[in-house]
Scaffold this motif. Structure first.
Motif, short mmCIF file in Angstrom:
data_model
loop_
_atom_site.label_atom_id
_atom_site.label_comp_id
_atom_site.label_asym_id
_atom_site.label_seq_id
_atom_site.Cartn_x
_atom_site.Cartn_y
_atom_site.Cartn_z
N TYR A 270 0.81 -1.21 0.00
CA TYR A 270 0.00 0.00 0.00
C TYR A 270 0.85 1.27 0.00
O TYR A 270 0.43 2.30 -0.53
CB TYR A 270 -0.97 -0.01 1.18
CG TYR A 270 -2.11 -0.99 1.00
CD1 TYR A 270 -2.99 -0.87 -0.07
CD2 TYR A 270 -2.30 -2.05 1.89
CE1 TYR A 270 -4.04 -1.76 -0.25
CE2 TYR A 270 -3.34 -2.95 1.72
CZ TYR A 270 -4.20 -2.80 0.65
OH TYR A 270 -5.24 -3.69 0.48
N SER A 271 2.04 1.18 0.56
CA SER A 271 2.94 2.34 0.53
C SER A 271 3.29 2.69 -0.91
O SER A 271 3.29 3.87 -1.31
CB SER A 271 4.20 2.04 1.33
OG SER A 271 5.11 3.11 1.24
N GLU A 272 3.58 1.68 -1.71
CA GLU A 272 3.90 1.92 -3.12
C GLU A 272 2.69 2.47 -3.88
O GLU A 272 2.81 3.40 -4.69
CB GLU A 272 4.41 0.65 -3.78
CG GLU A 272 4.79 0.80 -5.25
CD GLU A 272 5.96 1.75 -5.47
OE1 GLU A 272 6.07 2.28 -6.60
OE2 GLU A 272 6.76 1.96 -4.54
N ILE A 273 1.53 1.91 -3.62
CA ILE A 273 0.31 2.37 -4.28
C ILE A 273 0.07 3.86 -3.98
O ILE A 273 -0.29 4.64 -4.86
CB ILE A 273 -0.90 1.52 -3.84
CG1 ILE A 273 -0.80 0.11 -4.42
CG2 ILE A 273 -2.22 2.18 -4.28
CD1 ILE A 273 -1.83 -0.87 -3.88
N ASP A 274 0.28 4.25 -2.72
CA ASP A 274 -0.01 5.62 -2.31
C ASP A 274 1.06 6.62 -2.76
O ASP A 274 0.75 7.79 -3.04
CB ASP A 274 -0.16 5.69 -0.79
CG ASP A 274 -1.43 5.01 -0.31
OD1 ASP A 274 -2.36 4.85 -1.12
OD2 ASP A 274 -1.48 4.62 0.88
N LEU A 275 2.31 6.17 -2.82
CA LEU A 275 3.40 7.09 -3.14
C LEU A 275 3.69 7.19 -4.63
O LEU A 275 4.27 8.17 -5.09
CB LEU A 275 4.68 6.66 -2.41
CG LEU A 275 4.63 6.77 -0.87
CD1 LEU A 275 5.90 6.18 -0.27
CD2 LEU A 275 4.45 8.22 -0.43
N ASN A 276 3.30 6.19 -5.38
CA ASN A 276 3.56 6.17 -6.81
C ASN A 276 2.40 6.85 -7.55
O ASN A 276 1.28 6.35 -7.53
CB ASN A 276 3.72 4.72 -7.28
CG ASN A 276 4.26 4.63 -8.70
OD1 ASN A 276 3.96 5.45 -9.54
ND2 ASN A 276 5.05 3.60 -8.96
N PRO A 277 2.64 7.97 -8.21
CA PRO A 277 1.54 8.71 -8.86
C PRO A 277 0.92 7.97 -10.04
O PRO A 277 -0.14 8.39 -10.52
CB PRO A 277 2.23 10.00 -9.33
CG PRO A 277 3.68 9.65 -9.48
CD PRO A 277 3.95 8.65 -8.40
N LEU A 278 1.55 6.90 -10.50
CA LEU A 278 0.98 6.15 -11.62
C LEU A 278 -0.14 5.21 -11.20
O LEU A 278 -0.87 4.68 -12.05
CB LEU A 278 2.08 5.33 -12.30
CG LEU A 278 3.24 6.11 -12.93
CD1 LEU A 278 4.20 5.15 -13.60
CD2 LEU A 278 2.72 7.14 -13.93
N PHE A 279 -0.31 5.01 -9.88
CA PHE A 279 -1.29 4.04 -9.40
C PHE A 279 -2.25 4.68 -8.40
O PHE A 279 -1.91 5.65 -7.71
CB PHE A 279 -0.58 2.85 -8.74
CG PHE A 279 0.30 2.09 -9.70
CD1 PHE A 279 -0.24 1.13 -10.54
CD2 PHE A 279 1.66 2.36 -9.79
CE1 PHE A 279 0.56 0.45 -11.44
CE2 PHE A 279 2.47 1.69 -10.68
CZ PHE A 279 1.92 0.72 -11.52
#
Length: 354
Positions: A270-279
């Motif tokens: 979820y950290s990647e989902i929230d921090l990555n603007p592509l997702f």
């Protein structure tokens, strides 16, 4: 290349469980016989069944508390019927939090009055309904703990004044709960326990025997309890593999230990989902599932590139359900954190290329 298996179900199993199960198919405990060819009435299989049932109660903390564990057939879909047949006398309340909850409601309505005490259908089930009331004069309350398709999960459960029934098909044995709050828990094995073919049902005996209707033997929990979960020929391989998987979980330290691992995997994802603007995540943040992370790709022009990168990294089965679209990472107990790291690395790499 060994695949990173994010399948929503049937899903990943621990390698050591698969190895033991395969050995049992060839030669069960040096007996010279396969687990697939012994009688289900033999001592060898009766011991497997009893061990599996006992392990389920032990891991759930329900030993000596008036519960029986059963391994039945027909999946959670058959439980939609069995719950109503065994408990529904006048009316029941259901929490409509997803497709499977809606199907449970549809099946129960065949038998009597069923009411939705809460629903999140208005937002395509991207949140868990809250603030609902459970009438004391209902026969039971039914909920679904984790919604695989939408990536939502109940973080707490009501103090129900009536028997509470829960479909835990996709998150059973994944987190610590007070399982004694429930009158019936059921779960298809193929998401977090074992291979497809059997369904675990845990029943508190004192809630049974209170309906006036005649119940067909095959659909009667009391019949299956009296027959030791062997009223008919059980799915021997699915139960054997489930037993091995429950042993694996116990050896790891039980539910409390696996919960910590599951929380680490979910935080990373979820950290990647929230921090990555592509997702963008699909489920409401407060209701996000530890088991199933659902997300979409904001720029559809990157879809082909992303999916090629996933394939090259050996990442399998992350396409989302057609009801939601996008992607879904199912992070069941057996999924190693290295697989989550591999997925996150691909997502991060895509950002650097965009």
């Amino acid at each position: 290349m060994k695949k990173h298996n994010f399948s929503a179900g049937p899903s990943i199993l621990p390698p050591e469980v698969l190895l033991k199960a395969s050995q049992g198919v060839v030669d069960l405990d040096n007996s010279g016989l396969s687990v697939l060819e012994i009688s289900h009435r033999s001592k060898a299989f009766v011991d497997i069944m009893e061990n599996a049932r006992a392990l389920a109660l032990e891991l759930l903390g329900l030993e000596g508390k008036g519960y029986k564990a059963l391994f039945l057939q027909g999946g959670a879909s058959t439980q939609f019927l069995m719950v109503a047949l065994n408990l529904l006398e006048k009316r029941a309340g259901y929490l409509n939090s997803g497709s499977w909850a809606a199907k449970a409601i549809k099946e129960a309505k065949i038998y009597d009055d069923v009411y939705e005490v809460g629903s999140s259908k208005d937002a395509n089930y991207n949140y868990i309904p809250k603030g609902y009331e459970i009438p004391e004069d209902y026969d039971y309350f039914h909920c679904t703990s984790n919604n695989t398709i939408y990536g939502t999960q109940m973080k707490s459960f009501p103090n129900s004044p009536i028997p509470m029934v829960c479909d835990m098909s996709s998150d059973i044995f994944s987190r610590t709960l007070d399982f004694s709050k429930f009158g019936i828990i059921y779960a298809g094995a193929q998401k977090n326990m074992g291979p497809a073919g059997t369904t675990l049902v845990v029943v508190k005996e004192d809630i049974l025997g209170k309906v006036s209707r005649k119940i067909p033997s095959m659909m009667d929990y009391k019949v299956h309890i009296d027959k030791g979960s062997m009223f008919n020929t059980p799915p021997v391989f699915a139960i054997y593999t489930t037993m091995l998987n429950l042993q694996w979980l116990k050896e790891k330290g039980g539910i409390a230990a696996i919960e910590k691992e599951n929380e680490k995997k979910a935080r990373l994802m979820y950290s990647e989902i929230d921090l990555n603007p592509l997702f963008k995540g699909f489920a409401a943040k407060e209701d996000r599932s530890l088991m199933n992370a659902t997300f979409t790709l904001e720029n559809e022009n990157l879809k082909e590139t992303f999916e090629t990168m996933l394939k090259d990294a050996g990442i399998s089965a992350v396409n989302g359900h057609r009801s939601v679209g996008g992607y879904r990472a199912s992070m069941y107990n057996a999924l190693p954190i290295d697989s989550v790291k591999a997925l996150v690395e691909v997502m991060s790499e895509l950002e650097s290329k965009a």
